[in-house]
Design a protein around this motif. Structure first.
Motif, PDB file in Angstrom:
ATOM      1  N   ILE A 136       0.878  -1.295  -0.043  1.00 50.84           N
ATOM      2  CA  ILE A 136       0.140  -0.251   0.192  1.00 50.84           C
ATOM      3  C   ILE A 136       1.158   1.289  -0.235  1.00 50.84           C
ATOM      4  O   ILE A 136       0.043   2.523  -0.324  1.00 50.84           O
ATOM      5  CB  ILE A 136      -1.080  -0.060   1.217  1.00 50.84           C
ATOM      6  CG1 ILE A 136      -2.208   1.362   1.174  1.00 50.84           C
ATOM      7  CG2 ILE A 136      -0.707   0.493   2.401  1.00 50.84           C
ATOM      8  CD1 ILE A 136      -3.826   0.911   2.050  1.00 50.84           C
ATOM      9  N   PHE A 137       1.949   1.088   0.146  1.00 50.17           N
ATOM     10  CA  PHE A 137       2.782   2.455   0.950  1.00 50.17           C
ATOM     11  C   PHE A 137       3.572   2.355  -0.584  1.00 50.17           C
ATOM     12  O   PHE A 137       3.490   3.425  -1.655  1.00 50.17           O
ATOM     13  CB  PHE A 137       4.103   2.068   1.330  1.00 50.17           C
ATOM     14  CG  PHE A 137       3.398   2.264   3.135  1.00 50.17           C
ATOM     15  CD1 PHE A 137       3.358   2.875   3.919  1.00 50.17           C
ATOM     16  CD2 PHE A 137       3.283   1.326   4.017  1.00 50.17           C
ATOM     17  CE1 PHE A 137       3.350   3.618   4.919  1.00 50.17           C
ATOM     18  CE2 PHE A 137       3.329   1.336   4.946  1.00 50.17           C
ATOM     19  CZ  PHE A 137       3.173   3.102   5.364  1.00 50.17           C
ATOM     20  N   SER A 139       2.161   1.556  -3.485  1.00 46.25           N
ATOM     21  CA  SER A 139       1.466   1.794  -4.131  1.00 46.25           C
ATOM     22  C   SER A 139       0.789   3.653  -4.203  1.00 46.25           C
ATOM     23  O   SER A 139       0.547   4.510  -5.676  1.00 46.25           O
ATOM     24  CB  SER A 139      -0.497   1.164  -4.346  1.00 46.25           C
ATOM     25  OG  SER A 139      -0.507   2.043  -2.830  1.00 46.25           O
ATOM     26  N   LEU A 140       1.966   4.193  -3.425  1.00 50.62           N
ATOM     27  CA  LEU A 140       1.710   5.450  -3.268  1.00 50.62           C
ATOM     28  C   LEU A 140       2.281   6.471  -3.005  1.00 50.62           C
ATOM     29  O   LEU A 140       2.801   7.178  -3.172  1.00 50.62           O
ATOM     30  CB  LEU A 140       0.520   5.840  -1.952  1.00 50.62           C
ATOM     31  CG  LEU A 140      -0.581   5.811  -1.634  1.00 50.62           C
ATOM     32  CD1 LEU A 140      -1.232   5.695  -0.122  1.00 50.62           C
ATOM     33  CD2 LEU A 140      -2.171   6.383  -2.513  1.00 50.62           C
ATOM     34  N   ASN A 141       3.897   5.165  -3.619  1.00 52.61           N
ATOM     35  CA  ASN A 141       5.074   6.131  -3.527  1.00 52.61           C
ATOM     36  C   ASN A 141       5.462   6.965  -2.869  1.00 52.61           C
ATOM     37  O   ASN A 141       6.161   7.860  -2.722  1.00 52.61           O
ATOM     38  CB  ASN A 141       4.935   7.304  -5.095  1.00 52.61           C
ATOM     39  CG  ASN A 141       4.498   6.255  -6.373  1.00 52.61           C
ATOM     40  OD1 ASN A 141       4.998   5.549  -6.520  1.00 52.61           O
ATOM     41  ND2 ASN A 141       3.634   7.621  -7.014  1.00 52.61           N
ATOM     42  N   ILE A 142       5.492   6.309  -1.583  1.00 54.65           N
ATOM     43  CA  ILE A 142       5.886   6.412  -0.179  1.00 54.65           C
ATOM     44  C   ILE A 142       7.682   5.559   0.480  1.00 54.65           C
ATOM     45  O   ILE A 142       6.901   4.654   0.353  1.00 54.65           O
ATOM     46  CB  ILE A 142       4.773   6.448   1.476  1.00 54.65           C
ATOM     47  CG1 ILE A 142       4.075   6.757   0.958  1.00 54.65           C
ATOM     48  CG2 ILE A 142       5.493   6.928   2.563  1.00 54.65           C
ATOM     49  CD1 ILE A 142       2.486   6.375   1.572  1.00 54.65           C
ATOM     50  N   ILE A 159       0.671  13.228   1.911  1.00 56.66           N
ATOM     51  CA  ILE A 159      -0.375  11.703   1.656  1.00 56.66           C
ATOM     52  C   ILE A 159      -1.935  12.916   0.695  1.00 56.66           C
ATOM     53  O   ILE A 159      -2.169  11.854   0.350  1.00 56.66           O
ATOM     54  CB  ILE A 159      -0.707  10.872   2.386  1.00 56.66           C
ATOM     55  CG1 ILE A 159      -1.418   9.635   1.903  1.00 56.66           C
ATOM     56  CG2 ILE A 159      -1.823  11.486   3.505  1.00 56.66           C
ATOM     57  CD1 ILE A 159      -1.559   8.038   2.586  1.00 56.66           C
ATOM     58  N   LEU A 160      -2.446  13.653   1.320  1.00 54.49           N
ATOM     59  CA  LEU A 160      -3.569  13.618   1.262  1.00 54.49           C
ATOM     60  C   LEU A 160      -3.210  16.010   0.378  1.00 54.49           C
ATOM     61  O   LEU A 160      -2.295  16.377   1.384  1.00 54.49           O
ATOM     62  CB  LEU A 160      -4.520  14.413   1.604  1.00 54.49           C
ATOM     63  CG  LEU A 160      -5.374  12.444   2.675  1.00 54.49           C
ATOM     64  CD1 LEU A 160      -6.120  13.186   3.832  1.00 54.49           C
ATOM     65  CD2 LEU A 160      -5.230  12.083   1.496  1.00 54.49           C
ATOM     66  N   SER A 167      -8.570   9.117  -1.962  1.00 54.40           N
ATOM     67  CA  SER A 167      -8.920   7.963  -2.848  1.00 54.40           C
ATOM     68  C   SER A 167      -8.750   6.512  -1.566  1.00 54.40           C
ATOM     69  O   SER A 167      -8.322   7.172  -0.310  1.00 54.40           O
ATOM     70  CB  SER A 167      -7.593   7.467  -3.545  1.00 54.40           C
ATOM     71  OG  SER A 167      -6.958   6.852  -2.758  1.00 54.40           O
ATOM     72  N   THR A 169      -7.537   4.411  -1.409  1.00 57.48           N
ATOM     73  CA  THR A 169      -6.497   4.005  -0.978  1.00 57.48           C
ATOM     74  C   THR A 169      -5.558   4.178   0.277  1.00 57.48           C
ATOM     75  O   THR A 169      -5.027   4.310   1.150  1.00 57.48           O
ATOM     76  CB  THR A 169      -5.120   3.522  -1.661  1.00 57.48           C
ATOM     77  OG1 THR A 169      -5.414   2.702  -3.564  1.00 57.48           O
ATOM     78  CG2 THR A 169      -3.650   2.882  -1.525  1.00 57.48           C
ATOM     79  N   GLU A 170      -5.458   6.041   0.330  1.00 57.50           N
ATOM     80  CA  GLU A 170      -5.305   6.722   1.137  1.00 57.50           C
ATOM     81  C   GLU A 170      -5.743   6.868   2.116  1.00 57.50           C
ATOM     82  O   GLU A 170      -5.226   7.008   3.273  1.00 57.50           O
ATOM     83  CB  GLU A 170      -5.716   8.227   0.536  1.00 57.50           C
ATOM     84  CG  GLU A 170      -4.486   8.218  -0.642  1.00 57.50           C
ATOM     85  CD  GLU A 170      -4.940   9.732  -1.852  1.00 57.50           C
ATOM     86  OE1 GLU A 170      -3.736  10.057  -2.321  1.00 57.50           O
ATOM     87  OE2 GLU A 170      -6.244   9.708  -1.529  1.00 57.50           O
ATOM     88  N   LEU A 173      -4.946   3.200   4.541  1.00 56.13           N
ATOM     89  CA  LEU A 173      -3.494   3.363   4.526  1.00 56.13           C
ATOM     90  C   LEU A 173      -3.328   4.023   5.839  1.00 56.13           C
ATOM     91  O   LEU A 173      -3.110   3.911   7.172  1.00 56.13           O
ATOM     92  CB  LEU A 173      -2.552   4.167   4.005  1.00 56.13           C
ATOM     93  CG  LEU A 173      -1.007   4.199   4.322  1.00 56.13           C
ATOM     94  CD1 LEU A 173      -0.602   2.960   4.829  1.00 56.13           C
ATOM     95  CD2 LEU A 173      -0.046   4.808   3.433  1.00 56.13           C
TER      96      LEU A 173
END
Length: 200
Positions: A136-137, A139-142, A159-160, A167, A169-170, A173
């Motif tokens: 999940i990290f 997928s969000l490029n974290i 993240i936001l 989203s 996913t956001e 997480l």
């Protein structure tokens, strides 16, 4: 079939006319994402010096139009009566009311489909998530690494973004991190005072 009740409407007209006569100021407030218990708590905090009142926008507009028909601020006030709007009649300073409402705010989670109230950052450091949750990290490029059997965020990450839709996913997480980034509160958007309308 739902029937209109003329008697009920008449009571609303009389009630609003009484409140307009008793109080100097009318505050328009937004009550998005609030539950009934939070509204009840705010009403109690306002005490007897202010009256918090809800009603159907169409009926409220008719009452306001009739009461303020000769006031210059009428059209501006009417344009703001849409969505989840309620009213506070008061003689108190609006800034004093604002502090009361703010003191009754509650933490709120980020929900998918909502728009972010503000920018939200994940701080650098260890999380409570095990390595099998790394996907999940990614997928969000974290930026992350594994340390002591847990996922570590390498650097602060936004993240936001304020005003952008959240989203799935956001939201997921943030929930996994037990992070509630927002606050739900009654917000003053405008107020009417002695013939003039002001934006908050």
């Amino acid at each position: 079939m739902k029937l209109d009740c003329p008697h009920s409407k008449s009571l609303h007209f009389r009630k609003f006319n009484y409140l307009f006569a008793k109080f100097e100021r009318l505050l328009l407030v937004k009550i998005d994402n609030l539950n009934s218990q939070q509204i009840k708590k705010c009403k109690k905090s306002l005490g007897k010096t202010s009256i918090f009142i809800c009603g159907k926008n169409t009926l409220i507009k008719k009452i306001v139009k009739e009461r303020l028909k000769n006031q210059n601020c009428l059209n501006d006030l009417l344009s703001k009566i849409n969505g989840n709007i309620s009213f506070i009649f008061t003689n108190e300073d609006p800034f004093f009311i604002k502090e009361i409402l703010k003191s009754n705010s509650l933490p709120s989670s980020a929900k998918a489909g909502q728009f972010a109230q503000s920018d939200v950052y994940l701080e650098q450091g260890l999380t409570n998530i095990s390595p099998d949750g790394i996907g999940i990290f990614q997928s969000l490029n974290i930026p992350t690494k594994i340390l002591k059997g847990q996922i570590e965020i390498i650097s602060n990450f936004r993240i936001l973004e304020k005003g952008k839709k959240i989203s799935e996913t956001e939201a997921s997480l943030l929930q996994k991190l037990n992070f509630m980034p927002f606050f739900n509160e009654i917000k003053i958007i405008s107020f009417y005072d002695k013939g003039k309308s002001y934006d908050s």
